[in-house]
Write an enzyme that holds these catalytic residues in place. Structure first.
Site, short mmCIF file in Angstrom:
data_model
loop_
_atom_site.label_atom_id
_atom_site.label_comp_id
_atom_site.label_asym_id
_atom_site.label_seq_id
_atom_site.Cartn_x
_atom_site.Cartn_y
_atom_site.Cartn_z
N ARG A 172 -3.93 -9.96 4.43
CA ARG A 172 -4.35 -9.97 3.02
C ARG A 172 -3.19 -9.44 2.18
O ARG A 172 -2.80 -8.28 2.31
CB ARG A 172 -5.60 -9.10 2.86
CG ARG A 172 -6.18 -9.03 1.47
CD ARG A 172 -7.43 -8.15 1.47
NE ARG A 172 -8.06 -8.07 0.16
CZ ARG A 172 -7.73 -7.18 -0.77
NH1 ARG A 172 -6.78 -6.28 -0.52
NH2 ARG A 172 -8.36 -7.17 -1.94
N LYS A 177 0.82 -1.21 0.00
CA LYS A 177 0.00 0.00 0.00
C LYS A 177 0.85 1.27 0.00
O LYS A 177 2.06 1.24 0.24
CB LYS A 177 -0.98 -0.04 1.17
CG LYS A 177 -2.10 -1.04 0.91
CD LYS A 177 -3.33 -0.79 1.74
CE LYS A 177 -4.51 -1.60 1.20
NZ LYS A 177 -5.71 -1.48 2.04
#
Length: 265
Positions: free
Chosen positions: A235, A201
């Protein structure tokens, strides 16, 4: 939890698994690399071209059917009609990035064997929320998740069906995501299984000045820290490296035995 997106515009894979054959190949590779769960997505959280519910179902349903005998299948969706369709097809988890903005999502999961991920975000999926502001990001995320849990329970979802996700980078800047990670114990203390979605991210990229293809080391550091502070589901895009990092962490903590022990034995 491995990520397999049937989208042409995902932030990390840029459509690499949009073609059905590529998505199914990615499912098999993820399961072979040690993924316990596979999260299938048909619509990104970020703004982009409109995707109807029917098209979303067409994208994810064949992947669910291909994955259901290999791992627990999760579907990343904010639409109750998609949730109902994939649960009927064998999905075991609905990953709702909208945080139960539509209470019909809880209705879709209640009375089934599926689990429901309640994720924090300020804006609805597919909409912008520029320059998000928080007075205390961790406290506000914690209160939001507790509110989402109450909504789910009130609609008949059982406690054992609920998973929570603080929503790293979802309507949060890098400082917000770093603080959430640093104070992850406070989110874990809510008392429900905690999922973190930190893989590649932007908070990692901005912290390290690293473009998406060069964020693996930062991702692994974030994953290990998160596991040590309460995360029980991670995840990720890079399954094999993450499985090794998590298993090593578990062994150091005394939660897992080595596969074998020959050195100096």
């Amino acid at each position: 939890m491995a990520i397999v997106n049937r989208t042409p515009d995902s932030f990390h894979d840029k459509g690499r698994t949009f073609a059905l054959e590529s998505a199914i190949e990615a499912v098999r590779a993820a399961a072979g690399a040690g993924a316990d769960w596979i999260d299938v997505g048909g619509v990104p959280f970020a703004p982009g071209p409109e995707v109807s519910a029917a098209e979303e179902i067409d994208r994810v349903l064949p992947v669910v059917e291909a994955a259901r005998d290999l791992a627990v299948v999760s579907v990343d969706t904010f639409r109750p009609e998609v949730a109902r369709a994939v649960i009927a097809a064998g999905a075991g988890v609905i990953n709702d990035t909208s945080g139960l903005r539509d209470l019909a999502m809880a209705d879709a999961v209640a009375g089934t064997d599926a689990q429901l991920v309640i994720t924090h975000s300020l804006a609805a999926p597919r909409t912008l929320w520029p320059s998000p502001k928080y007075s205390d990001v961790t406290t506000e995320v914690r209160l939001f998740l507790k509110g989402g849990i109450k909504k789910a329970l009130d609609r008949g979802v059982k406690p054992e069906q609920i998973i929570i996700d603080p929503g790293h980078d979802l309507n949060k800047n890098t400082y917000h995501s770093l603080e959430l990670t640093r104070r992850l114990d406070e989110i874990a203390a809510i008392g429900y299984p905690l999922l973190v979605a930190v893989s590649n991210k932007d908070f990692i990229g901005e912290t390290l000045d690293a473009p998406p293809p060069e964020r693996l080391a930062g991702t692994l550091a974030s994953v290990v820290y998160s596991v040590l502070h309460g995360a029980r589901i991670v995840r990720v895009h890079d399954v094999r490296a993450t499985v090794d990092a998590v298993r090593m962490t578990e062994a150091i903590m005394g939660w897992r035995e080595p596969v074998y022990a020959r050195h100096n034995v």
